[in-house]
Design an enzyme around this catalytic site. Structure first.
Site, PDB file in Angstrom:
ATOM      1  N   GLN A  76       0.830  -1.195   0.000  1.00 50.87           N
ATOM      2  CA  GLN A  76       0.000   0.000   0.000  1.00 50.87           C
ATOM      3  C   GLN A  76       0.872   1.255   0.000  1.00 50.87           C
ATOM      4  OE1 GLN A  76      -3.305  -0.344  -0.205  1.00 50.87           O
ATOM      5  NE2 GLN A  76      -3.557   1.852  -0.432  1.00 50.87           N
TER       6      GLN A  76
ATOM      7  N   ALA B 234      -4.466   6.335   0.027  1.00 50.08           N
ATOM      8  CA  ALA B 234      -3.935   5.911   1.313  1.00 50.08           C
ATOM      9  C   ALA B 234      -4.934   6.008   2.456  1.00 50.08           C
ATOM     10  CB  ALA B 234      -2.706   6.724   1.638  1.00 50.08           C
TER      11      ALA B 234
ATOM     12  N   SER C 140      -6.782   0.439   4.798  1.00 50.29           N
ATOM     13  CA  SER C 140      -7.003  -0.529   5.866  1.00 50.29           C
ATOM     14  C   SER C 140      -7.887  -1.674   5.409  1.00 50.29           C
ATOM     15  CB  SER C 140      -7.663   0.137   7.070  1.00 50.29           C
ATOM     16  OG  SER C 140      -6.730   0.828   7.835  1.00 50.29           O
TER      17      SER C 140
ATOM     18  N   HIS D 152      -8.339  -2.933   2.457  1.00 39.74           N
ATOM     19  CA  HIS D 152      -7.647  -3.887   1.573  1.00 39.74           C
ATOM     20  C   HIS D 152      -6.678  -4.763   2.359  1.00 39.74           C
ATOM     21  CE1 HIS D 152      -9.060  -3.042  -2.468  1.00 39.74           C
ATOM     22  NE2 HIS D 152      -9.148  -1.757  -2.108  1.00 39.74           N
TER      23      HIS D 152
ATOM     24  N   ASP E 271     -11.514  -4.299  -5.289  1.00 42.05           N
ATOM     25  CA  ASP E 271     -11.868  -3.251  -6.235  1.00 42.05           C
ATOM     26  C   ASP E 271     -12.330  -3.960  -7.503  1.00 42.05           C
ATOM     27  OD1 ASP E 271     -11.102  -1.316  -4.451  1.00 42.05           O
ATOM     28  OD2 ASP E 271      -9.130  -0.983  -5.345  1.00 42.05           O
TER      29      ASP E 271
ATOM     30  N   GLU F  92     -16.002   6.009  -3.995  1.00 46.09           N
ATOM     31  CA  GLU F  92     -15.238   4.943  -4.658  1.00 46.09           C
ATOM     32  C   GLU F  92     -16.192   3.837  -5.128  1.00 46.09           C
ATOM     33  OE1 GLU F  92     -11.933   3.234  -2.611  1.00 46.09           O
ATOM     34  OE2 GLU F  92     -10.783   5.102  -2.593  1.00 46.09           O
TER      35      GLU F  92
HETATM   36 ZN   LIG Z   1     -10.294  -0.171  -2.906  1.00 49.26          ZN
END
Ligand SMILES: [Zn+2]
Length: 305
Positions: A183, A204, A209, A211, A218, A263
């Protein structure tokens, strides 16, 4: 005269014999009846014995529960005397502590991070590493190989993607488990590409967290590619909005939420029961109280509600 005497003696004897037979028959009958009675009494006693054993088990279980509750009460009492603790809050905590010993044990064994809310102030420890990671089949991926996910989540994800495909869609996993180190690299590469403020906004701070838990993916399609741009206007996104909860997935950062950037591609597994509850109430995961969320942890991987 003698003949008459003989006759009456005979009748007396017959009468006596009759009385005797009647008495014997009565005795015999009553003994049969009492035998039946005894058998039924014995059956009743056996039944009572079973009931008593059941009660003993129940009592032992209750005693164990009581011991746990007493311990919890002790903790709350100490807390309340230590600090200015809100009394109603304590009462609420006590009333919530009504799970059985088995549930408490199960809870103790489950991973507390899996349903935690992560934010700019509370995020996952960098040393956290999920148990039971497994590789995703390559045909589910958009490009990168060797994507991992928690083993328990995989069947929910493959079922969901299969349902999407049978509806004529082409979902592809862009990213699943990401370690803390990975990450960090990703953030750096995005800082180079987009500049610090944009990169920290969408890489970030919010999704990282989740993931790292190994329960989050995703999702995109071949048109959006790995950049996932424009995913919010795809049919795949609309399908997920309508159906993902049935497979235990939620959209962590929906459009117009008051905390994070939107997202549309970022889906987190929280279990069918919690996802269904959020869907039916039109609620958002990050608006729910953590202690309410935690009640779903025990049955998180159940395949029914
Ligand atoms: Zn994601």
């Amino acid at each position: 005269m003698r003949k008459n005497d003989d006759k009456s003696t005979k009748w007396v004897l017959v009468f006596l014999a009759l009385v005797l037979v009647t008495i014997l028959a009565a005795a015999l009958l009553s003994s049969v009846r009492s035998k039946e009675e005894m058998l039924s009494l014995r059956a009743e006693i056996d039944q009572q014995r079973v009931t008593i054993l059941d009660y003993e088990d129940l009592l032992a279980e209750k005693e164990e529960q009581l011991a746990v509750h007493k311990e919890l009460l002790g903790i709350f009492q100490r807390q309340s005397s230590n600090a200015a603790y809100d009394f109603s809050q304590i009462r609420q905590m006590v009333s919530q502590a009504t799970q059985t010993v088995e549930d408490l044990k199960k809870l103790e064994e489950s991973d507390g991070e899996l349903l935690a809310k992560y934010s700019k102030v509370y995020f996952l420890n960098e040393h956290y590493y999920p148990e039971n990671l497994t590789y995703l089949p390559n045909d589910l991926l958009i490009s990168e190989r060797n994507q991992q996910i928690k083993k328990e989540v995989l069947p929910f994800l493959t079922d969901m993607l299969a349902a999407m495909r049978s509806d004529g869609l082409s979902p592809r996993i862009v990213s699943a488990f990401r370690s803390f180190d990975y990450q960090g690299e990703l953030k750096n590469s995005n800082v180079v590409t987009y500049g610090t403020s944009v990169a920290s906004q969408f890489v970030a701070d919010q999704g990282y967290s989740e993931h790292q838990l190994g329960t989050t993916v995703d999702i995109a399609n071949p048109d959006t590619g790995a950049e996932m741009l424009g995913f919010d206007i795809t049919e795949e996104y609309q399908w997920l909005l309508d159906n993902a909860y049935k497979y235990g997935f939620i959209l962590s950062y929906p459009e117009d939420n008051s905390y994070y950037a939107f997202e549309p591609w970022h889906w987190r597994f929280v279990g069918i029961a919690l996802a269904t509850e959020l869907n039916s109430k039109g609620k958002y995961f990050y608006d729910m109280l953590q202690r309410d969320i935690n009640t779903y942890r025990i049955n998180m991987f159940d395949t029914t509600q």
